[in-house]
Design an enzyme around this catalytic site. Structure first.
Site, PDB file in Angstrom:
ATOM      1  CG  HIS A  22      -2.099   0.796   0.939  1.00 14.06           C
ATOM      2  ND1 HIS A  22      -2.032   2.073   1.341  1.00 14.06           N
ATOM      3  CD2 HIS A  22      -3.325   0.680   0.416  1.00 14.06           C
ATOM      4  CE1 HIS A  22      -3.253   2.906   0.988  1.00 14.06           C
ATOM      5  NE2 HIS A  22      -4.138   1.924   0.457  1.00 14.06           N
ATOM      6  CG  ASP A  32      -8.111  -3.781  -4.066  1.00 12.64           C
ATOM      7  OD1 ASP A  32      -9.471  -3.928  -4.313  1.00 12.64           O
ATOM      8  OD2 ASP A  32      -7.459  -3.034  -4.274  1.00 12.64           O
TER       9      ASP A  32
HETATM   10  N1  COA Z   1       3.984  -7.609  -4.692  1.00 12.72           N
HETATM   11  C1  COA Z   1       5.467  -7.725  -4.674  1.00 12.72           C
HETATM   12  N2  COA Z   1       6.206  -6.695  -4.436  1.00 12.72           N
HETATM   13  C2  COA Z   1       5.680  -5.582  -4.182  1.00 12.72           C
HETATM   14  C3  COA Z   1       4.351  -5.329  -4.162  1.00 12.72           C
HETATM   15  C4  COA Z   1       3.339  -6.524  -4.235  1.00 12.72           C
HETATM   16  N3  COA Z   1       2.239  -6.355  -4.193  1.00 12.72           N
HETATM   17  N4  COA Z   1       4.020  -3.964  -3.834  1.00 12.72           N
HETATM   18  C5  COA Z   1       5.225  -3.633  -3.631  1.00 12.72           C
HETATM   19  N5  COA Z   1       6.033  -4.289  -3.928  1.00 12.72           N
HETATM   20  C6  COA Z   1       7.556  -3.882  -3.722  1.00 12.72           C
HETATM   21  C7  COA Z   1       8.179  -3.301  -5.325  1.00 12.72           C
HETATM   22  O1  COA Z   1       8.235  -4.172  -6.296  1.00 12.72           O
HETATM   23  C8  COA Z   1       9.226  -2.386  -4.742  1.00 12.72           C
HETATM   24  O2  COA Z   1       9.998  -3.465  -4.661  1.00 12.72           O
HETATM   25  P1  COA Z   1      11.867  -2.899  -5.146  1.00 12.72           P
HETATM   26  O3  COA Z   1      12.009  -1.600  -4.185  1.00 12.72           O
HETATM   27  O4  COA Z   1      12.515  -3.961  -4.956  1.00 12.72           O
HETATM   28  O5  COA Z   1      11.756  -2.299  -6.561  1.00 12.72           O
HETATM   29  C9  COA Z   1       8.603  -1.915  -3.349  1.00 12.72           C
HETATM   30  O6  COA Z   1       7.847  -3.143  -2.706  1.00 12.72           O
HETATM   31  C10 COA Z   1       8.062  -0.801  -3.407  1.00 12.72           C
HETATM   32  O7  COA Z   1       6.934  -1.121  -4.301  1.00 12.72           O
HETATM   33  P2  COA Z   1       6.329   0.426  -4.878  1.00 12.72           P
HETATM   34  O8  COA Z   1       5.068  -0.135  -5.956  1.00 12.72           O
HETATM   35  O9  COA Z   1       7.045   1.535  -5.286  1.00 12.72           O
HETATM   36  O10 COA Z   1       5.306   0.878  -3.626  1.00 12.72           O
HETATM   37  P3  COA Z   1       4.165   1.760  -3.648  1.00 12.72           P
HETATM   38  O11 COA Z   1       3.955   2.139  -2.301  1.00 12.72           O
HETATM   39  O12 COA Z   1       4.465   2.930  -4.447  1.00 12.72           O
HETATM   40  O13 COA Z   1       2.983   0.957  -4.124  1.00 12.72           O
HETATM   41  C11 COA Z   1       1.038  -0.392  -4.634  1.00 12.72           C
HETATM   42  C12 COA Z   1       1.983   0.675  -3.819  1.00 12.72           C
HETATM   43  C13 COA Z   1      -0.134  -0.455  -3.931  1.00 12.72           C
HETATM   44  C14 COA Z   1       0.986   0.565  -5.943  1.00 12.72           C
HETATM   45  C15 COA Z   1       1.973  -1.460  -4.543  1.00 12.72           C
HETATM   46  O14 COA Z   1       2.010  -2.058  -3.475  1.00 12.72           O
HETATM   47  C16 COA Z   1       1.289  -2.650  -5.551  1.00 12.72           C
HETATM   48  O15 COA Z   1       1.454  -2.236  -6.932  1.00 12.72           O
HETATM   49  N6  COA Z   1       0.327  -3.478  -4.996  1.00 12.72           N
HETATM   50  C17 COA Z   1      -0.218  -4.507  -6.092  1.00 12.72           C
HETATM   51  C18 COA Z   1      -1.390  -3.715  -6.480  1.00 12.72           C
HETATM   52  C19 COA Z   1      -2.483  -3.604  -5.651  1.00 12.72           C
HETATM   53  O16 COA Z   1      -2.908  -4.486  -4.584  1.00 12.72           O
HETATM   54  N7  COA Z   1      -3.222  -2.503  -5.656  1.00 12.72           N
HETATM   55  C20 COA Z   1      -4.285  -1.954  -4.678  1.00 12.72           C
HETATM   56  C21 COA Z   1      -3.901  -0.945  -3.660  1.00 12.72           C
HETATM   57  S1  COA Z   1      -5.104  -0.698  -2.503  1.00 12.72           S
END
Ligand code: COA
Length: 378
Positions: A264, A315
């Protein structure tokens, strides 16, 4: 935005931790989520969705007579114009429910005589119509694509009850209604998430309510936002059984693929909504004697949290909850949209009430001091 200097500021990746505006609707502080100052746990335990919508829109809980009137109004206004139903019948078979919703909300404006009336009174009436009609659109489209006629909403049913009734054409189970109602409450608002921010950016141009909701739907549709719940179900289907979880998830993690429903942008110690959906999933699994979906989900959580420290978000367990309610997986995100419309509308009206055009700056990182090259020399 925090500040605009004469020199363009440096970009903040994904606007993380940027405080873009002030609001008195929803807060996330120290991992605690509240709507109008009431903690989500109390809202989920004691509230009904209509009470929560009233709270979000009017800033306080409704009295008994106000609630009865509000519920009746929502059910009455949920009736779709027949021309809109006819239009939905012409959509190509491959149209997904989320694509249908995006188009139908835009069309709802065309059939709404007050669509361009920006007075607070008209906006209040439109809010009721939009929320009611969105649920009707999703249910009607599912029937249309399955060769059945849409069913009209009933005045004496709640929003959740009416949705299940319009979807199936028969009286819904009280337990299913309560489960969907609770899921609606948990998804109703979430501060400046991507779709709500989109709604506010749109509303800040003083565009009409339908247009701002359309914009929000487009943002919610993506797999990194509201589209994640459908992707979670796809993953559960691919895995198929609890015994296959370990190999599947380890392989995904090894190839650096994201596991949908985890992580998140704001919560780093867990999403406070997830535990409620987890418990609902457990109970529904038991009730339906299909515990494998819940068991698979728990196993996935153990591995992802254990190896990456990532916790499930709203989700993740909503996927198995909706599946237990016998809802097709491509309706999961439209259901999220129905619920979140309550929050979008609260934010749109707050934006209208104390408006300032939202216009941030970009940090320019392209080339400088370039010159025009004549076409013969390129
Ligand atoms: N599965 C695996 N790795 C994940 C992950 C996931 N669901 N969510 C984050 N990570 C990892 C990323 O790959 C990244 O790793 P790295 O630093 O080695 O590259 C790190 O954690 C940070 O990820 P990032 O996407 O930059 O974090 P964020 O805080 O910007 O992203 C989300 C938040 C929600 C976009 C992200 O967690 C995600 O894409 N989740 C899956 C989609 C989802 O469930 N969305 C609904 C949100 S309510």
């Amino acid at each position: 935005m925090t500040q605009v200097a004469t020199q363009p500021p440096q970009a903040t990746s994904g606007l993380r931790d940027v405080v873009a505006l002030s609001s008195d609707i929803c807060s996330i502080e120290d991992g605690v989520l509240t709507y109008r100052g009431i903690v989500i746990d109390e809202l989920a335990e004691f509230g009904t969705f209509e009470e929560i919508v009233y709270l979000l829109w009017y800033g306080r809980l409704p009295k008994l007579d106000e609630l009865a009137e509000f519920k009746a109004d929502l059910a009455e206004q949920a009736q779709l114009p027949s021309a809109l139903i006819d239009m939905m019948k012409t959509f190509p078979k491959r149209t997904t429910p989320m694509e249908c919703l995006r188009t139908a909300v835009s069309a709802m404006a065309i059939f709404d005589p007050e669509s361009e009336d920006m007075s607070p009174a008209a906006n209040q009436r439109k809010a009721v119509r939009i929320l009611g009609q969105m649920a009707s659109v999703v249910a009607a489209y599912d029937r249309i694509r399955n060769g059945r006629e849409p069913v009209s909403p009933k005045r004496d049913l709640s929003l959740a009850g009416n949705f299940l009734y319009m979807l199936r054409g028969m009286a819904p189970e009280p337990l299913a209604v309560r489960a969907l109602d609770k899921a609606y409450i948990l998804h109703a608002d979430h501060e400046l998430n991507a779709s709500t921010f989109t709604a506010r950016v749109s509303a800040a141009t003083l565009t009409d309510m339908h247009s701002a909701i359309c914009a929000a739907i487009c943002a919610l549709k993506g797999p990194l936002h509201g589209g994640a719940n459908e992707q979670v179900m796809k993953m559960l289907n691919e895995i198929g059984s609890p015994a296959s979880v370990e190999a599947y998830i380890r392989q995904k993690l090894a190839s650096h693929e994201k596991i949908m429903g985890f992580g998140h942008a704001v919560y780093k110690n867990g999403d406070p909504r997830a535990k409620h959906l987890r418990e609902m999933s457990r109970q529904l699994g038991k009730l339906t004697r299909q515990e494998q979906w819940y068991e698979m989900s728990v196993k996935i959580e153990d591995i992802v949290t254990g190896s990456k420290g990532l916790k499930p978000n709203v989700d993740f367990y909503s996927a198995s909850v909706y599946h237990y309610l016998n809802i097709p997986s491509d309706l999961f995100t439209p259901i999220f949209a129905i619920s979140r419309t309550s929050g979008w509308i609260a934010h749109i009206n707050e934006q209208y009430a104390r408006n300032k055009l939202i216009r941030p700056r970009a940090e320019y990182i392209g080339p400088r001091n370039q010159h025009w090259i004549g076409i013969e020399k390129r």
